[in-house]
Structure formats: C-alpha cells, structure tokens
Scaffold this motif. Structure first.
Motif, PDB file in Angstrom:
ATOM      1  N   THR A 115       0.802  -1.219   0.000  1.00 10.47           N
ATOM      2  CA  THR A 115       0.000   0.000   0.000  1.00 10.47           C
ATOM      3  C   THR A 115       0.839   1.276   0.000  1.00 10.47           C
ATOM      4  OG1 THR A 115      -0.131  -0.091   2.428  1.00 10.47           O
ATOM      5  CG2 THR A 115      -1.923  -1.127   1.179  1.00 10.47           C
ATOM      6  N   GLU A 116       2.018   1.236   0.626  1.00  9.20           N
ATOM      7  CA  GLU A 116       2.892   2.401   0.744  1.00  9.20           C
ATOM      8  C   GLU A 116       4.343   1.959   0.580  1.00  9.20           C
ATOM      9  OE1 GLU A 116       1.923   5.517   1.100  1.00  9.20           O
ATOM     10  OE2 GLU A 116      -0.214   5.082   1.382  1.00  9.20           O
ATOM     11  N   PRO A 117       5.269   2.874   0.251  1.00 10.53           N
ATOM     12  CA  PRO A 117       6.692   2.530   0.216  1.00 10.53           C
ATOM     13  C   PRO A 117       7.128   1.987   1.581  1.00 10.53           C
ATOM     14  CG  PRO A 117       6.339   4.673  -0.804  1.00 10.53           C
ATOM     15  CD  PRO A 117       5.041   4.284  -0.182  1.00 10.53           C
ATOM     16  N   PRO A 118       8.000   0.981   1.611  1.00  5.87           N
ATOM     17  CA  PRO A 118       8.409   0.374   2.886  1.00  5.87           C
ATOM     18  C   PRO A 118       8.869   1.372   3.941  1.00  5.87           C
ATOM     19  CG  PRO A 118       9.225  -0.934   1.067  1.00  5.87           C
ATOM     20  CD  PRO A 118       8.611   0.290   0.463  1.00  5.87           C
ATOM     21  N   ILE A 119       9.677   2.363   3.552  1.00  2.00           N
ATOM     22  CA  ILE A 119      10.215   3.304   4.542  1.00  2.00           C
ATOM     23  C   ILE A 119       9.114   4.157   5.160  1.00  2.00           C
ATOM     24  CG2 ILE A 119      10.710   5.180   2.916  1.00  2.00           C
ATOM     25  CD1 ILE A 119      12.841   4.028   5.944  1.00  2.00           C
ATOM     26  N   VAL A 120       8.034   4.419   4.416  1.00  3.03           N
ATOM     27  CA  VAL A 120       6.902   5.177   4.953  1.00  3.03           C
ATOM     28  C   VAL A 120       6.187   4.354   6.022  1.00  3.03           C
ATOM     29  CG1 VAL A 120       4.651   6.194   4.413  1.00  3.03           C
ATOM     30  CG2 VAL A 120       6.587   6.549   2.866  1.00  3.03           C
ATOM     31  N   PRO A 140      11.327  12.051   0.813  1.00  2.00           N
ATOM     32  CA  PRO A 140      11.100  12.068  -0.646  1.00  2.00           C
ATOM     33  C   PRO A 140       9.774  11.442  -1.064  1.00  2.00           C
ATOM     34  CG  PRO A 140      13.336  11.348  -0.142  1.00  2.00           C
ATOM     35  CD  PRO A 140      12.578  11.358   1.149  1.00  2.00           C
ATOM     36  N   TYR A 141       9.137  10.720  -0.137  1.00  2.00           N
ATOM     37  CA  TYR A 141       7.861  10.081  -0.438  1.00  2.00           C
ATOM     38  C   TYR A 141       6.724  10.885   0.213  1.00  2.00           C
ATOM     39  CZ  TYR A 141      11.181   6.348  -1.454  1.00  2.00           C
ATOM     40  OH  TYR A 141      12.246   5.627  -1.934  1.00  2.00           O
ATOM     41  N   ASP A 142       5.531  10.514  -0.106  1.00  2.00           N
ATOM     42  CA  ASP A 142       4.364  11.218   0.428  1.00  2.00           C
ATOM     43  C   ASP A 142       3.966  10.610   1.768  1.00  2.00           C
ATOM     44  OD1 ASP A 142       2.120  12.686   0.863  1.00  2.00           O
ATOM     45  OD2 ASP A 142       0.898  11.694  -0.665  1.00  2.00           O
ATOM     46  N   LEU A 143       4.462  11.210   2.864  1.00  2.00           N
ATOM     47  CA  LEU A 143       4.157  10.685   4.199  1.00  2.00           C
ATOM     48  C   LEU A 143       2.671  10.781   4.530  1.00  2.00           C
ATOM     49  CD1 LEU A 143       7.119  12.000   6.396  1.00  2.00           C
ATOM     50  CD2 LEU A 143       6.512   9.621   5.970  1.00  2.00           C
ATOM     51  N   GLY A 144       2.014  11.823   4.008  1.00  3.33           N
ATOM     52  CA  GLY A 144       0.594  11.998   4.287  1.00  3.33           C
ATOM     53  C   GLY A 144      -0.303  11.101   3.457  1.00  3.33           C
ATOM     54  N   ASP A 198      -4.951   8.202   3.052  1.00  2.00           N
ATOM     55  CA  ASP A 198      -5.879   7.812   1.996  1.00  2.00           C
ATOM     56  C   ASP A 198      -6.218   6.327   2.049  1.00  2.00           C
ATOM     57  OD1 ASP A 198      -5.910  10.408   0.973  1.00  2.00           O
ATOM     58  OD2 ASP A 198      -4.140  10.032  -0.290  1.00  2.00           O
ATOM     59  N   ASN A 199      -5.528   5.581   2.930  1.00  2.00           N
ATOM     60  CA  ASN A 199      -5.768   4.139   3.046  1.00  2.00           C
ATOM     61  C   ASN A 199      -7.031   3.856   3.844  1.00  2.00           C
ATOM     62  OD1 ASN A 199      -3.352   2.749   1.771  1.00  2.00           O
ATOM     63  ND2 ASN A 199      -2.313   4.143   3.174  1.00  2.00           N
ATOM     64  N   ASP A 200      -7.561   2.651   3.651  1.00  2.00           N
ATOM     65  CA  ASP A 200      -8.785   2.271   4.359  1.00  2.00           C
ATOM     66  C   ASP A 200      -8.477   1.835   5.797  1.00  2.00           C
ATOM     67  OD1 ASP A 200      -7.623  -0.223   4.123  1.00  2.00           O
ATOM     68  OD2 ASP A 200      -9.003  -0.951   2.598  1.00  2.00           O
TER      69      ASP A 200
END
Length: 307
Positions: free
Chosen positions: A33-38, A204-208, A212-214
């Motif tokens: 669902t998100e980049p691993p580091i996030v 560099p990724y979208d932390l917010g 948007d996830n369920d």
C-alpha cells in the motif's frame, strides 16, 4: 500458589509469541500500500508513543547511562530500520509464512555464529552438529537444490536472509546494553531515534498519503506497533523476569509456527513440505545450541559460587 503464578506467566508468553508470529501476515496484508520506509516511519512513531505509558507505569528512568549508551541506542535504531526495510521488501515478494519461519529460525543461528566468530572460539562437536543441522534446514528453506539463484531474489528469500543477519547484529547490540539499561528504555530510544531517522529517509515520499488508506491499513499498523511490538515485547520481558530468560526463550519457537498458521488462516498460504522440514531442522539446531550454551552458563555460575 507458585504453580498458579507460573501457569499465568506461561499463558502470557504464549500470547506474546502468537502476537509476534501473526505480525508476519499482518505486515504482508499492507506491504504494497505504501513505500516500505513510509510504513516503517509510521510503525516506529506509533510504537515509540505507545511505549511512553509503559515506561510511566513501570516507573522506568529514561536517563541514558553514558556516551556509550547513547551510541548503542543510535546503532540499534539504524539496525532496526535496516531490519524493517528488509522485512517489508521480503514480504513484498515472498510468502509471509515462509519468511516467518526462515527469519525467526535462522537469526539465532546467525547470532551464535557471529558471537563465536568475535570470540574466536571453535564450536564443540555437539555445537558443530547443531550448526550442520541448522545449515541443512536453511538449505531446505531456500530450496537450494533447484539451482536457480534468481529465485532467491524473486521469492524474497535474499531479503529474509538479510533480515535474519541484521537482527543477529541487533541482538548482539541489545544484549550488550542489557546490563546498562532496561530493555524497555532501550526499545523506547531505538524507536524514538529510528522515527527521526526514518522521517528524513521518508521525506522524498508522500508521508501523508497513508491517510488515503482504508481502515484495514490502520488496524494492521496498530497491530504491528502497539500489539505485536509494545504489548508482545512488554509481556515477554515481564514473564521472562519471573520465569528466567532460558525458560522464556524456549517459547520463541512458537513464533515460526504461528507465522505459518496465521499466514494459512488469514492469507490462504498453504505451507510447503520444504518449509515444514526446513523449519523443523532449524528449530532442532537452535535447541541443540541453546542447551549447549545453557549448560556452559550453568557450569560457569556454579564455579563462580564455589570461588
């Protein structure tokens, strides 16, 4: 009365091990669902915050002993970040059940090898047999006989091996701090410093974007941070302080079993014969090595008492 208390601690240990084992299918369900580091950043932040009430209830002092203690928690934060990165990368490509067995059975073997290498000690015959069985279990888990090394990457097993290796180094670091500070204080600083470190890595990724996830994402993140890490670790340390570290550590063998079971129940991953046999070999190896090490420790303690 004592027997009733022991039963209570045994039950608590089983609950802790189940919470650790189920972390594998839990993480697998949100890994894409998100980049691993996030995911690592939000998991570390939630864990650090959830540890605060535990420290308050236990009346733990969060003062670090000295500069060496500061260095050790910084190293721990870096290692735990690396571990979680490999953990999620492996799950992104591989099976949660197989990964849970491979990592949880191989990391104590890696730890044993690293400790003996640093101490420049050759294993005894019994220890050598244990290591050989562990190596055979690793080969079965990795399906070495297939001969296609690209499968190691495609299956995520390379990341799982790096997971086990980084955790082995982390175990050595946390073990050396055990006599200098409380395990819960160490964990608090590792996750707190790790949160700051991961914040810069995740910028560099979208932390917010996680908002948007369920609801499933947040349930699993809560489980991974608060239930599996904070609750599971607190219960483990609490029970081991009453039963002894050697007795408590024997319950860790429930982790690969529950990782397989949880992945089967929640993700529909049917365990393969190679995973079951390899896991059985690896667990046997760790039992042999732990018993040998335990006898050495008991002998040393008896000698110290006599002297």
């Amino acid at each position: 009365m004592f027997q009733n208390q022991s039963i209570k601690f045994f039950i608590l240990l089983v609950i802790a091990m189940v919470s650790w084992g189920f972390a594998w299918p839990s993480a697998k369900s949100i890994v894409g669902t998100e980049p691993p580091i996030v995911i690592v950043f939000w998991r570390f932040l939630a864990t650090a915050l959830s540890l605060i009430p535990v420290l308050i209830l236990r009346k733990e002092s969060i003062a670090l002993p000295d500069k060496k203690g500061v260095l050790q928690v910084i190293i721990g934060a870096i290692l735990y970040t690396i571990y979680n990165q490999f953990f999620l990368l492996g799950l992104n490509q591989g099976l949660a059940g197989a990964g849970g067995v491979l990592v949880t059975t191989m990391n104590p073997i890696f730890t044993y090898i690293l400790v003996h290498s640093f101490q420049r000690k050759l294993p005894s015959m019994k220890e050598f047999i244990g290591l050989f069985i562990g190596l055979a279990g690793g080969f079965l888990l990795l399906k070495i006989w297939e001969g296609d090394w690209t499968l190691l990457f495609q299956s995520g097993n390379v990341y799982f091996l790096l997971c086990a290796f980084s955790w082995a180094i982390l175990s050595m670091n946390s073990s050396s701090t055990g006599q200098r500070m409380s395990p819960m204080v160490y964990s608090f600083y590792v996750f707190s410093i790790g949160t700051i470190l991961d914040l810069f890595l995740a910028l560099p990724y979208d932390l917010g974007g996680v908002f948007d996830n369920d609801w499933n994402f947040w349930v699993q993140l809560f489980y991974l941070s608060v239930i599996s890490t904070t609750f599971g670790t607190t219960v483990y340390f609490y029970a081991s302080s009453r039963l002894g570290s050697r007795t408590a550590s024997s319950f860790i063998f429930l982790v690969p079993v529950t990782a397989l079971l949880g992945s089967w129940i929640f993700l529909g991953e049917e365990p393969k014969l190679s995973t079951l046999l390899g896991g059985a070999f690896a667990i046997s190896s760790v039992i042999i090595l732990n018993r040998t090490q335990g006898k050495k420790t008991e002998t040393k303690e008896k000698l110290e008492v006599v002297n």
